[in-house]
Design a protein around this motif. Structure first.
Motif, PDB file in Angstrom:
ATOM      1  N   LEU A 215     -14.878  -7.744   6.771  1.00 51.88           N
ATOM      2  CA  LEU A 215     -14.328  -6.595   7.490  1.00 51.88           C
ATOM      3  C   LEU A 215     -12.840  -6.791   7.775  1.00 51.88           C
ATOM      4  O   LEU A 215     -12.003  -5.946   7.422  1.00 51.88           O
ATOM      5  N   VAL A 216     -12.520  -7.914   8.421  1.00 54.95           N
ATOM      6  CA  VAL A 216     -11.118  -8.172   8.787  1.00 54.95           C
ATOM      7  C   VAL A 216     -10.267  -8.369   7.533  1.00 54.95           C
ATOM      8  O   VAL A 216      -9.126  -7.884   7.450  1.00 54.95           O
ATOM      9  N   GLY A 217     -10.827  -9.048   6.532  1.00 52.33           N
ATOM     10  CA  GLY A 217     -10.081  -9.304   5.311  1.00 52.33           C
ATOM     11  C   GLY A 217      -9.733  -8.033   4.556  1.00 52.33           C
ATOM     12  O   GLY A 217      -8.581  -7.837   4.145  1.00 52.33           O
ATOM     13  N   MET A 218     -10.722  -7.137   4.376  1.00 45.30           N
ATOM     14  CA  MET A 218     -10.469  -5.896   3.645  1.00 45.30           C
ATOM     15  C   MET A 218      -9.503  -4.991   4.398  1.00 45.30           C
ATOM     16  O   MET A 218      -8.600  -4.392   3.793  1.00 45.30           O
ATOM     17  N   TRP A 223      -4.392  -2.491   4.770  1.00 47.62           N
ATOM     18  CA  TRP A 223      -3.304  -2.088   5.659  1.00 47.62           C
ATOM     19  C   TRP A 223      -1.985  -2.709   5.204  1.00 47.62           C
ATOM     20  O   TRP A 223      -0.931  -2.052   5.255  1.00 47.62           O
ATOM     21  N   GLY A 224      -2.033  -3.960   4.763  1.00 45.84           N
ATOM     22  CA  GLY A 224      -0.815  -4.613   4.285  1.00 45.84           C
ATOM     23  C   GLY A 224      -0.210  -3.879   3.102  1.00 45.84           C
ATOM     24  O   GLY A 224       1.007  -3.661   3.043  1.00 45.84           O
ATOM     25  N   ILE A 225      -1.072  -3.476   2.158  1.00 46.28           N
ATOM     26  CA  ILE A 225      -0.593  -2.734   0.987  1.00 46.28           C
ATOM     27  C   ILE A 225       0.030  -1.410   1.421  1.00 46.28           C
ATOM     28  O   ILE A 225       1.135  -1.045   0.985  1.00 46.28           O
ATOM     29  N   LYS A 226      -0.674  -0.682   2.278  1.00 42.96           N
ATOM     30  CA  LYS A 226      -0.180   0.622   2.737  1.00 42.96           C
ATOM     31  C   LYS A 226       1.125   0.474   3.523  1.00 42.96           C
ATOM     32  O   LYS A 226       2.058   1.267   3.357  1.00 42.96           O
ATOM     33  N   HIS A 227       1.192  -0.534   4.377  1.00 40.11           N
ATOM     34  CA  HIS A 227       2.376  -0.710   5.214  1.00 40.11           C
ATOM     35  C   HIS A 227       3.602  -1.053   4.364  1.00 40.11           C
ATOM     36  O   HIS A 227       4.683  -0.474   4.549  1.00 40.11           O
ATOM     37  N   LEU A 228       3.440  -1.971   3.432  1.00 40.65           N
ATOM     38  CA  LEU A 228       4.561  -2.346   2.577  1.00 40.65           C
ATOM     39  C   LEU A 228       5.027  -1.171   1.732  1.00 40.65           C
ATOM     40  O   LEU A 228       6.229  -0.995   1.485  1.00 40.65           O
ATOM     41  N   ALA A 229       4.063  -0.339   1.305  1.00 37.67           N
ATOM     42  CA  ALA A 229       4.435   0.845   0.527  1.00 37.67           C
ATOM     43  C   ALA A 229       5.168   1.869   1.393  1.00 37.67           C
ATOM     44  O   ALA A 229       6.105   2.531   0.934  1.00 37.67           O
ATOM     45  N   ALA A 230       4.741   1.987   2.650  1.00 34.66           N
ATOM     46  CA  ALA A 230       5.356   2.982   3.542  1.00 34.66           C
ATOM     47  C   ALA A 230       6.789   2.606   3.907  1.00 34.66           C
ATOM     48  O   ALA A 230       7.680   3.460   3.913  1.00 34.66           O
ATOM     49  N   VAL A 231       7.022   1.328   4.208  1.00 35.39           N
ATOM     50  CA  VAL A 231       8.366   0.907   4.625  1.00 35.39           C
ATOM     51  C   VAL A 231       9.243   0.577   3.409  1.00 35.39           C
ATOM     52  O   VAL A 231      10.463   0.478   3.533  1.00 35.39           O
ATOM     53  N   MET A 232       8.598   0.415   2.244  1.00 30.91           N
ATOM     54  CA  MET A 232       9.295   0.088   1.005  1.00 30.91           C
ATOM     55  C   MET A 232      10.234  -1.115   1.183  1.00 30.91           C
ATOM     56  O   MET A 232      11.385  -1.098   0.769  1.00 30.91           O
ATOM     57  N   ALA A 233       9.709  -2.105   1.861  1.00 36.01           N
ATOM     58  CA  ALA A 233      10.453  -3.348   2.075  1.00 36.01           C
ATOM     59  C   ALA A 233       9.444  -4.447   2.393  1.00 36.01           C
ATOM     60  O   ALA A 233       8.366  -4.183   2.913  1.00 36.01           O
ATOM     61  N   PHE A 234       9.792  -5.677   2.061  1.00 34.45           N
ATOM     62  CA  PHE A 234       8.894  -6.801   2.312  1.00 34.45           C
ATOM     63  C   PHE A 234       9.138  -7.340   3.719  1.00 34.45           C
ATOM     64  O   PHE A 234       9.752  -8.390   3.908  1.00 34.45           O
ATOM     65  N   ASP A 235       8.621  -6.585   4.712  1.00 34.85           N
ATOM     66  CA  ASP A 235       8.813  -7.041   6.084  1.00 34.85           C
ATOM     67  C   ASP A 235       7.719  -8.051   6.457  1.00 34.85           C
ATOM     68  O   ASP A 235       6.679  -8.154   5.798  1.00 34.85           O
ATOM     69  N   ALA A 236       7.964  -8.789   7.535  1.00 32.33           N
ATOM     70  CA  ALA A 236       7.073  -9.888   7.923  1.00 32.33           C
ATOM     71  C   ALA A 236       5.678  -9.388   8.277  1.00 32.33           C
ATOM     72  O   ALA A 236       4.666 -10.029   7.935  1.00 32.33           O
ATOM     73  N   LEU A 239       3.748  -8.342   4.999  1.00 32.23           N
ATOM     74  CA  LEU A 239       3.437  -9.536   4.202  1.00 32.23           C
ATOM     75  C   LEU A 239       2.394 -10.404   4.889  1.00 32.23           C
ATOM     76  O   LEU A 239       1.504 -10.962   4.231  1.00 32.23           O
ATOM     77  N   GLY A 240       2.495 -10.502   6.225  1.00 32.40           N
ATOM     78  CA  GLY A 240       1.520 -11.293   6.970  1.00 32.40           C
ATOM     79  C   GLY A 240       0.121 -10.722   6.834  1.00 32.40           C
ATOM     80  O   GLY A 240      -0.854 -11.461   6.620  1.00 32.40           O
ATOM     81  N   ALA A 241       0.010  -9.378   6.955  1.00 35.99           N
ATOM     82  CA  ALA A 241      -1.296  -8.726   6.821  1.00 35.99           C
ATOM     83  C   ALA A 241      -1.845  -8.895   5.410  1.00 35.99           C
ATOM     84  O   ALA A 241      -3.041  -9.167   5.219  1.00 35.99           O
ATOM     85  N   LEU A 242      -0.972  -8.746   4.416  1.00 36.35           N
ATOM     86  CA  LEU A 242      -1.403  -8.886   3.022  1.00 36.35           C
ATOM     87  C   LEU A 242      -1.894 -10.300   2.737  1.00 36.35           C
ATOM     88  O   LEU A 242      -2.973 -10.494   2.153  1.00 36.35           O
ATOM     89  N   CYS A 243      -1.134 -11.293   3.167  1.00 42.16           N
ATOM     90  CA  CYS A 243      -1.524 -12.691   2.935  1.00 42.16           C
ATOM     91  C   CYS A 243      -2.800 -13.051   3.696  1.00 42.16           C
ATOM     92  O   CYS A 243      -3.676 -13.754   3.166  1.00 42.16           O
ATOM     93  N   ALA A 244      -2.905 -12.560   4.925  1.00 40.11           N
ATOM     94  CA  ALA A 244      -4.117 -12.820   5.712  1.00 40.11           C
ATOM     95  C   ALA A 244      -5.334 -12.193   5.046  1.00 40.11           C
ATOM     96  O   ALA A 244      -6.410 -12.805   4.982  1.00 40.11           O
ATOM     97  N   GLY A 245      -5.163 -10.978   4.540  1.00 44.08           N
ATOM     98  CA  GLY A 245      -6.263 -10.306   3.863  1.00 44.08           C
ATOM     99  C   GLY A 245      -6.709 -11.052   2.627  1.00 44.08           C
ATOM    100  O   GLY A 245      -7.916 -11.242   2.395  1.00 44.08           O
ATOM    101  N   LEU A 246      -5.754 -11.495   1.820  1.00 39.45           N
ATOM    102  CA  LEU A 246      -6.092 -12.251   0.608  1.00 39.45           C
ATOM    103  C   LEU A 246      -6.784 -13.565   0.951  1.00 39.45           C
ATOM    104  O   LEU A 246      -7.767 -13.955   0.306  1.00 39.45           O
ATOM    105  N   ALA A 247      -6.294 -14.252   1.975  1.00 43.63           N
ATOM    106  CA  ALA A 247      -6.887 -15.529   2.385  1.00 43.63           C
ATOM    107  C   ALA A 247      -8.317 -15.335   2.883  1.00 43.63           C
ATOM    108  O   ALA A 247      -9.228 -16.107   2.538  1.00 43.63           O
ATOM    109  N   GLY A 411      -8.522   1.133  -5.701  1.00 49.00           N
ATOM    110  CA  GLY A 411      -7.752   1.914  -6.665  1.00 49.00           C
ATOM    111  C   GLY A 411      -7.071   3.097  -6.011  1.00 49.00           C
ATOM    112  O   GLY A 411      -5.910   3.416  -6.314  1.00 49.00           O
ATOM    113  N   ASN A 412      -7.786   3.754  -5.096  1.00 45.15           N
ATOM    114  CA  ASN A 412      -7.212   4.889  -4.363  1.00 45.15           C
ATOM    115  C   ASN A 412      -6.008   4.439  -3.542  1.00 45.15           C
ATOM    116  O   ASN A 412      -4.943   5.058  -3.568  1.00 45.15           O
ATOM    117  N   VAL A 413      -6.179   3.332  -2.803  1.00 44.22           N
ATOM    118  CA  VAL A 413      -5.101   2.827  -1.950  1.00 44.22           C
ATOM    119  C   VAL A 413      -3.911   2.382  -2.792  1.00 44.22           C
ATOM    120  O   VAL A 413      -2.754   2.723  -2.494  1.00 44.22           O
TER     121      VAL A 413
END
Length: 513
Positions: A215-218, A223-236, A239-247, A411-413
């Motif tokens: 649950l937390v990972g997905m 959210w990390g993917i969506k957030h990075l796409a929304a801000v169009m920048a690699f903010d902390a 990136l933290g959410a994306l890395c945490a999700g992958l881990a 795929g949708n996200v």
């Protein structure tokens, strides 16, 4: 541990099997509508509730985030609790959440309701696929049933803007949600009458820790993917959410591999055809979701169509998808499953890339051609579901269903996030700040206009700088063409990978297990 299905759907008559399919598809259609109806309802909702930019993102994202996070838990629970019970409970949750919208008077309320709709969707979608897998034990018959399942999903996504547009022409934005109530009630009654109960015998204990990790990972990953796409920048934060999700998802996979009773059987990916089916599902949704997202905006913002008119102009895509889905099994029996799947992906890519020929004069006819080609290509990928299920034993149907649904949601996200971000960049670059400044647009207004064409249109109306309308429309059309072309290239890469993974002689009329 050897697992067996308690209820054996082979005892069902042929007529009842197809009635069961209708009941399953009815509920799936309503959920699929909800994936795109918000594209049409969002402008009216935003105008009335005036959410902040962050709140607007959460209104859009809450549904898919919750749905993705709960897919693993709901799929594994359905094996223990019963797939029919899970499906009908999901119908009920979806209907109740839709009823709550009547009293929604704030962005926070809409976000909460969208999250609850995600809970219902997570209960419904995996159960639909696993029910089809177990009800149709004959692989040839199941190929046609899964084609219908795939077609209904595509139809629902394409019909969302049309249904939403019709309702918004006559009612408030609430109607786009309220319509779910009677439809889900019908689904519950029909399901109670005709659907058999299916559950797994001796599935083992339910791993709540693994469910929470998933649950937390997905949610973190999405959210990390969506957030990075929304801000169009690699903010902390992103990136933290994306890395945490992958881990966390890597930890979940390891836990499943080491468990005697895993929530999801990740060993299914040892099958190359199964892996190819998942990749094809992800790639097709990547293309369809992004194209629908951009076309709905283009039709309304650039051409000024009403929501209903915009939805109507997306109907050819839906018709092409349905037609392809229904003829795909017959095509696969004639030319082979691998050629059908890869051919569908190639047609999808061509549909997205063909718009580049009309870059300087983009009108509706080439848009319709592009939509029909894309819809036909995606529709023919119904065969990918048949390949998945032929590689899956009946007792692992929920695992396969969860993986397929996760691939669709991811795929949708990814489609909306990656291609949507690319569209924003191309649009922003397409605006000429020097020319607009010379027309009388101040720096603050120019910055706001660069956020979106919708914002540019409002600023033009406020400032009287009508050059911004023409400039913005051209930039937005160019962004659509460029983004669609890039998406087509990605889908071609997916086609090449699927060709390598699927054996030339794979037979969708025979189960491997």
């Amino acid at each position: 541990m050897h697992e067996q299905i308690v209820m054996t759907p082979r005892n069902l008559s042929k007529a009842r099997r197809w009635v069961c399919l209708f009941a399953v598809l009815f509920g799936e259609f309503v959920v699929a509508i909800d994936m795109t109806v918000l594209n049409i309802a969002l402008p009216s909702l935003t105008a009335e509730l005036k959410p902040t930019s962050d709140q607007q993102l959460w209104i859009v994202d809450a549904y898919s985030l919750v749905l993705a996070g709960l897919l693993v838990a709901s799929s594994s629970l359905s094996d223990r609790w019963g797939r029919k019970r899970m499906l009908l409970s999901g119908f009920a949750v979806f209907g109740i959440a839709s009823a709550f919208i009547i009293g929604a008077q704030s962005p926070e309320a809409v976000i909460a309701i969208r999250a609850l709709l995600g809970v219902g969707g997570a209960m419904i979608m995996p159960a639909t696929i696993s029910m089809v897998r177990n009800i149709f034990s004959d692989a040839r018959e199941r190929a046609f049933a899964l084609a219908a399942w795939s077609s209904i999903s595509g139809l629902g996504m394409a019909a969302g803007p049309l249904i939403g547009g019709f309702l918004l022409e006559h009612f408030s934005w609430h109607a786009a949600f309220v319509v779910n109530i009677p439809l889900m009630a019908i689904g519950i009654v029909l399901g109670i009458i005709v659907l058999p109960e299916i559950r797994v015998k001796n599935p083992g204990s339910w791993d709540i820790a693994a469910a929470l990790i998933a649950l937390v990972g997905m949610v973190s990953l999405m959210w990390g993917i969506k957030h990075l796409a929304a801000v169009m920048a690699f903010d902390a934060l992103g990136l933290g959410a994306l890395c945490a999700g992958l881990a966390l998802m890597a930890l979940f996979v390891l836990r499943c591999l080491r468990s005697d009773a895993p929530l999801l059987d990740v060993s299914l990916f040892r099958s190359k055809p199964f892996t190819a089916g998942i990749i094809a599902a992800l790639g097709s949704m990547f293309a369809m979701a992004a194209l629908l997202f951009l076309l709905a905006q283009w039709l309304q913002l650039v051409h000024g169509y009403t929501p209903l008119e915009a939805g109507t102009r997306l109907v050819p895509m839906a018709v092409a998808s349905i037609f392809a889905g229904m003829v795909a099994p017959a095509i696969a029996l004639r030319i082979g499953a691998r050629r059908t799947i890869v051919g569908g992906l190639v047609i999808t890519a061509i549909g997205m890339m063909v718009l580049v020929a009309f870059r300087n004069d983009l009108t509706y006819p080439p848009i319709m051609v592009s939509g029909c080609l894309t819809g036909f290509g995606v529709g023919s990928l119904a065969i990918a579901s048949s390949v998945l299920q032929c590689e899956t034993p009946p007792e692992k149907a929920s695992s396969a269903a969860a993986f397929e649904e996760i691939s669709y949601d991811l795929g949708n996200v990814l489609g909306v996030a990656i291609l949507g971000s690319l569209a924003s960049v191309v649009y922003r670059v397409g605006l000429d700040p020097t020319a607009l400044a010379a027309s009388g647009l101040d720096a603050a207004s120019l910055t706001a206009a660069q956020e979106s064409f919708g914002a540019a249109a409002e600023i033009a109306a406020q400032t009287g700088v009508m050059e911004l309308i023409a400039e913005g429309a051209t930039a937005f059309s160019n962004s659509l063409v460029t983004t669609a072309f890039a998406g087509g290239v990605i889908v071609l890469a997916v086609a090449a990978l699927v060709w390598r993974l699927v054996p030339a002689n794979i037979d969708i009329t025979e189960d491997k297990h």
